[in-house]
Motif scaffolding. Structure first.
Motif, PDB file in Angstrom:
ATOM      1  N   LEU A 294       1.309 -44.351  -6.792  1.00 28.58           N
ATOM      2  CA  LEU A 294       1.548 -43.481  -5.640  1.00 28.58           C
ATOM      3  C   LEU A 294       2.961 -42.911  -5.613  1.00 28.58           C
ATOM      4  CD1 LEU A 294      -0.569 -42.838  -3.333  1.00 28.58           C
ATOM      5  CD2 LEU A 294      -1.164 -44.773  -4.796  1.00 28.58           C
ATOM      6  N   ALA A 295       3.849 -43.452  -6.441  1.00 31.71           N
ATOM      7  CA  ALA A 295       5.234 -42.979  -6.426  1.00 31.71           C
ATOM      8  C   ALA A 295       5.362 -41.469  -6.640  1.00 31.71           C
ATOM      9  CB  ALA A 295       6.061 -43.736  -7.467  1.00 31.71           C
ATOM     10  N   PRO A 296       4.620 -40.867  -7.572  1.00 25.72           N
ATOM     11  CA  PRO A 296       4.758 -39.417  -7.750  1.00 25.72           C
ATOM     12  C   PRO A 296       4.152 -38.599  -6.604  1.00 25.72           C
ATOM     13  CG  PRO A 296       3.832 -40.479  -9.717  1.00 25.72           C
ATOM     14  CD  PRO A 296       3.757 -41.460  -8.605  1.00 25.72           C
ATOM     15  N   SER A 297       3.420 -39.263  -5.690  1.00 26.15           N
ATOM     16  CA  SER A 297       2.719 -38.544  -4.626  1.00 26.15           C
ATOM     17  C   SER A 297       3.366 -38.712  -3.256  1.00 26.15           C
ATOM     18  CB  SER A 297       1.260 -39.031  -4.563  1.00 26.15           C
ATOM     19  OG  SER A 297       0.621 -38.882  -5.805  1.00 26.15           O
ATOM     20  N   PHE A 298       4.615 -39.195  -3.202  1.00 24.20           N
ATOM     21  CA  PHE A 298       5.248 -39.459  -1.908  1.00 24.20           C
ATOM     22  C   PHE A 298       5.245 -38.229  -1.015  1.00 24.20           C
ATOM     23  CE2 PHE A 298       8.109 -43.378  -2.897  1.00 24.20           C
ATOM     24  CZ  PHE A 298       6.956 -44.134  -3.048  1.00 24.20           C
TER      25      PHE A 298
END
Length: 370
Positions: A294-298
């Motif tokens: 999920l880090a790239p989708s913050f």
């Protein structure tokens, strides 16, 4: 047993020892844990921010049945971020594609959203005032003057959390009884309320030294403390007590899972991260697949508590399947030093350290589990 430590913090809280158990939300708090800490002379706490107002009175009554000592109930003053007050159709449809693959992976159908993802603080706090706990602790803001006046009238001690000097000064100006200086090392949510959490990441011991001489009320240190040496160090730097979270979370009396406890006692505990991926608010936990993916989708995450609601719909199935890669594993940076598995042994060790009976470095955590 350690001698009673008397200072302004312990006097105001009505406790014998300067140890506060951090409040845990999301079902991780239990009355058994809070009562155990209170009965041993610390301040037990219960994170009640996800409970509906009608549960707070019975909760306080249950705690009073388990301990005659003071305890704290904890709420979140800010119950939603901008755009997160309601989970309407448009909000749901925008967020659903981000979470849909995980629902499918766990064999879950698309959930039906509630109108709100979090109880209203205004309603919770009125119920809390009626329940009249000995201590009301809160995060993510400052209650209104009306609420604080009612706390004083009902002899409810107030404890607010600050992540910056500015927040501590605001709490002090509002007349809060004690201030928790919570550093970036702490597990769980960063309860910032004046600036973004990402811009409020001062470490615990620096924050304590900055806050203590600038406020009129006692300071409680939180973050990166798991034993009596940490408590003593915090007090040397100006705190009058310490709030301990992860070390109590791993105890058998807490409401977390055995898998979470196992992770905290494993090599995984060396790797924590600050993430918004579980609730929409910045929080520290162990690194796992969810935090990485999920880090790239913050930038696409819906605001709190919408993200929190979606994740809560996945959590039971993930736990039942033993999928610790898809659930929050809250943890502070001190987790590799955890040694104790019950509240009683943890408190005994804390009090022995405070009595000066354990001044040498502790043995390796894995060498002496209690």
């Amino acid at each position: 047993m350690a001698p009673t430590i008397a200072n302004e913090a312990t006097r105001r809280l009505g406790i014998a020892h300067p140890v506060i158990q951090g409040p845990f939300g999301g079902g991780l708090s239990t009355t058994a844990l809070a009562a155990a800490v209170s009965n041993l002379g610390g301040l037990g706490s219960f994170g009640a921010h996800m409970l509906p107002p009608e549960r707070l009175g019975p909760l306080a009554d249950e705690l009073r049945g388990l301990t005659r000592a003071p305890f704290a109930l904890n709420l979140w003053v800010s119950d939603h971020d901008a755009g997160g007050e309601r989970i309407d159709a448009a909000t749901f449809e925008q967020a659903w594609p981000l979470f849909e693959p995980y629902f499918r992976e766990l064999g879950l159908e698309q959930p039906f959203p509630p109108e709100r993802g979090h109880p209203r603080f205004d309603e919770q706090v009125d119920a809390l005032l009626e329940a009249r706990p000995p201590v009301f602790s809160f995060v993510f803001g400052i209650p209104s003057p009306r609420i604080l006046a009612e706390c004083r009238r009902r002899d409810i001690v107030t404890v607010g959390a600050a992540t910056t000097v500015a927040e501590a000064l605001a709490l002090d100006a509002a007349g809060i009884d004690l201030i928790v200086a919570t550093g970036a090392e702490a597990g769980g949510h960063r309860p910032s309320f004046l600036e973004s959490a990402e811009d409020s990441l001062t470490g615990t011991f620096a924050l304590v030294q900055l806050v203590a001489p600038r406020v009129r009320v006692p300071v409680i240190a939180a973050g990166g403390i798991s034993d009596g040496r940490g408590v003593r160090a915090a007090m040397l730097l100006g705190a009058q007590a310490a709030q301990i979270g992860t070390a109590f979370l791993v105890c058998a009396e807490s409401g977390t899972t055995d898998a979470h406890r196992a992770a905290l006692f494993s090599g995984q505990a060396h790797h924590t991260t600050l993430t918004r991926a579980f609730t929409g608010r910045l929080a520290r936990g162990l690194v796992n697949r969810w935090t990485r993916e999920l880090a790239p989708s913050f930038s696409q995450l819906p605001p709190f508590p919408v993200t929190s609601w979606f994740v809560s719909q996945l959590r039971p199935a993930a736990i039942a399947a033993g999928r610790t890669d898809l659930v929050s594993l809250w943890s502070g940076q001190i987790a590799p030093n955890l040694r104790h598995r019950t509240a009683a042994t943890l408190m005994q060790s804390l009090l022995a350290d405070l009595a000066g009976e354990a001044l040498l470095p502790h043995p390796h955590p894995e060498a002496s589990p209690a």
